[in-house]
Design a protein around this motif. Structure first.
Motif, PDB file in Angstrom:
ATOM      1  N   PRO A 120       0.810  -1.663  -0.023  1.00 27.40           N
ATOM      2  CA  PRO A 120      -0.041   0.239  -0.035  1.00 27.40           C
ATOM      3  C   PRO A 120       1.329   1.082   0.022  1.00 27.40           C
ATOM      4  O   PRO A 120       1.791   1.322   0.357  1.00 27.40           O
ATOM      5  N   ASP A 122       0.257   4.053   1.008  1.00 29.17           N
ATOM      6  CA  ASP A 122       0.126   5.195   2.065  1.00 29.17           C
ATOM      7  C   ASP A 122       0.310   4.170   3.373  1.00 29.17           C
ATOM      8  O   ASP A 122       0.746   4.787   4.604  1.00 29.17           O
ATOM      9  N   VAL A 123       1.175   3.209   3.011  1.00 35.67           N
ATOM     10  CA  VAL A 123       1.842   2.660   4.269  1.00 35.67           C
ATOM     11  C   VAL A 123       3.893   2.489   4.607  1.00 35.67           C
ATOM     12  O   VAL A 123       3.781   1.808   3.290  1.00 35.67           O
ATOM     13  N   ALA A 124       4.119   2.874   5.422  1.00 32.60           N
ATOM     14  CA  ALA A 124       5.771   2.619   5.356  1.00 32.60           C
ATOM     15  C   ALA A 124       6.247   0.598   5.964  1.00 32.60           C
ATOM     16  O   ALA A 124       5.925   0.197   6.465  1.00 32.60           O
ATOM     17  N   ASP A 127       5.595  -1.312   8.917  1.00 36.91           N
ATOM     18  CA  ASP A 127       4.392  -0.856   9.584  1.00 36.91           C
ATOM     19  C   ASP A 127       3.299  -1.417   9.213  1.00 36.91           C
ATOM     20  O   ASP A 127       2.018  -0.829   9.734  1.00 36.91           O
ATOM     21  N   TYR A 128       3.422  -2.080   8.344  1.00 35.01           N
ATOM     22  CA  TYR A 128       2.452  -3.488   7.914  1.00 35.01           C
ATOM     23  C   TYR A 128       2.032  -4.419   9.113  1.00 35.01           C
ATOM     24  O   TYR A 128       2.077  -4.283   9.922  1.00 35.01           O
ATOM     25  N   ARG A 129       0.496  -4.486   9.205  1.00 34.27           N
ATOM     26  CA  ARG A 129      -0.192  -5.511  10.265  1.00 34.27           C
ATOM     27  C   ARG A 129      -0.889  -5.992   9.550  1.00 34.27           C
ATOM     28  O   ARG A 129      -1.646  -5.309   9.052  1.00 34.27           O
ATOM     29  N   LEU A 184      -3.014  -6.638   2.288  1.00 34.22           N
ATOM     30  CA  LEU A 184      -2.213  -5.713   2.039  1.00 34.22           C
ATOM     31  C   LEU A 184      -2.380  -5.136   0.457  1.00 34.22           C
ATOM     32  O   LEU A 184      -1.252  -3.944   0.391  1.00 34.22           O
TER      33      LEU A 184
END
Length: 354
Positions: A120, A122-124, A127-129, A184
């Motif tokens: 994505p 907008d996700v660094a 920081d993936y969850r 994601l």
């Protein structure tokens, strides 16, 4: 269990070869790969065989044993009768390099063609969850050791060399399914890509790929069938299809790859009456795109009935038909999965006596 056992092993290269008989010492608890190593140490030092871990985790020692694709390191000699001849041949679907070693580069080419995970925007990284339930959904497909047994047993390319260009095979269908399930992954056209570019429509779910998987991945039930169902929901579900005719005027979703090829269609790619395996869309523009990028101008069976009549109206029979799709091309008396005795695992030369 210990004692001399008869082995019949294919020897040769790309120019040809034949099956040769050997009597080899077999000890209790050994696997086929052990016997091949002993044969290399005694009677056939020039026998070529690919292997690495000998633990069923690298997939290197793929071969066909008594006609069925297996891992040599995971096939115990105790599974064969004491007087049974064990026939070992190279993977039938891929070109022979020498003896039991085949050129499996087809699979790596298909791997390069498969779109990678798209993170994505907008996700660094870091920081993936993900929820544990989402992890578990696709974890099964990550067990693949890329032995390519599912690829070699698939009759779409095992018996039809001409399909290799348009067909990625079971290993990459589960890759597409894994990414389609990934919460994601930013790509939204995995289903359409699998249908239009990977040849998902060629698969008729005989489950032979699942049967030979050494990791016991339910390739068909958990990967291919769900992907097919999601494609069908978009293309062939009567209510969705009717809504597309009313609101979208017959437009069909196009993958980024197919769309990028719109300008590359050749004059013969839009011949009247030719439909791609991506299709059933009855949209001449979409069919021309699919022909230029997917089917390489090979004709396939026409749809069983037009989507609209000569006046452009929806036939009443489409609404009153007693099934969700057209009649099966296999006939009403055929059910799937096919029984094991109807699956062709046999190497063409394994029964030749020498």
């Amino acid at each position: 269990m210990s004692g001399k056992r008869q082995f019949r092993i294919w020897r040769g290269d790309e120019s040809g070869g034949d099956l040769q008989d050997y009597m080899v010492e077999v000890n209790e608890g050994e696997v086929v790969l052990d016997v091949i190593h002993r044969l290399q140490a005694t009677d056939a030092p020039d026998l070529a065989c690919r292997w690495n871990c000998k633990a069923g985790k690298c997939g290197s020692c793929s071969m066909e044993i008594n006609g069925k694709p297996r891992l040599g390191c995971m096939t115990r000699m105790s599974t064969f009768g004491d007087d049974e001849t064990v026939t070992v041949t190279p993977l039938r679907t891929f070109p022979v390099i020498r003896d039991l070693v085949t050129d499996v580069s087809f699979n790596y080419e298909k791997a390069r063609e498969t779109p990678a995970f798209a993170p994505p925007a907008d996700v660094a990284p870091g920081d993936y969850r993900m929820q544990q339930v989402d992890v578990e959904r696709s974890q099964e497909f990550r067990k693949c050791i890329e032995c390519f047994l599912c690829q070699t047993v698939c009759h779409v390319i095992r018996d039809h060399e001409e399909n290799k260009q348009a067909f990625s095979g079971p290993r990459y269908f589960i890759r597409a399914a894994e990414l389609d399930m990934h919460p994601l992954d930013a790509r939204t056209d995995r289903k359409e890509y699998a249908q239009a570019e990977q040849g998902l429509g060629f698969c008729n779910i005989t489950k032979c790929c699942t049967e030979v998987c050494p990791e016991h991945i339910k390739i068909t039930d958990n990967g291919i069938i769900p992907m097919k169902e999601r494609v069908v929901d978009r293309r062939y579900d009567p209510l969705v299809w009717l809504g597309s005719k009313i609101f979208r005027r017959g437009e069909t979703p196009q993958t980024s790859v197919t769309t990028a090829r719109q300008g590359s269609a050749t004059p013969g790619s839009a011949r009247g009456g030719v439909h791609s395996h991506a299709g059933g869309s009855h949209d001449s523009r979409a069919e021309a795109q699919a022909q230029s990028g997917v089917n390489w101008h090979r004709e396939v069976p026409h749809p069983t009935a037009p989507a609209v009549d000569d006046r452009g109206k929806l036939p009443l029979t489409e609404l009153t038909f007693d099934r969700a799709a057209a009649p099966s091309p296999f006939g009403d008396d055929v059910t799937f999965p096919l029984p094991p005795e109807h699956l062709n695992f046999a190497h063409p030369e394994q029964d030749n006596k020498h």
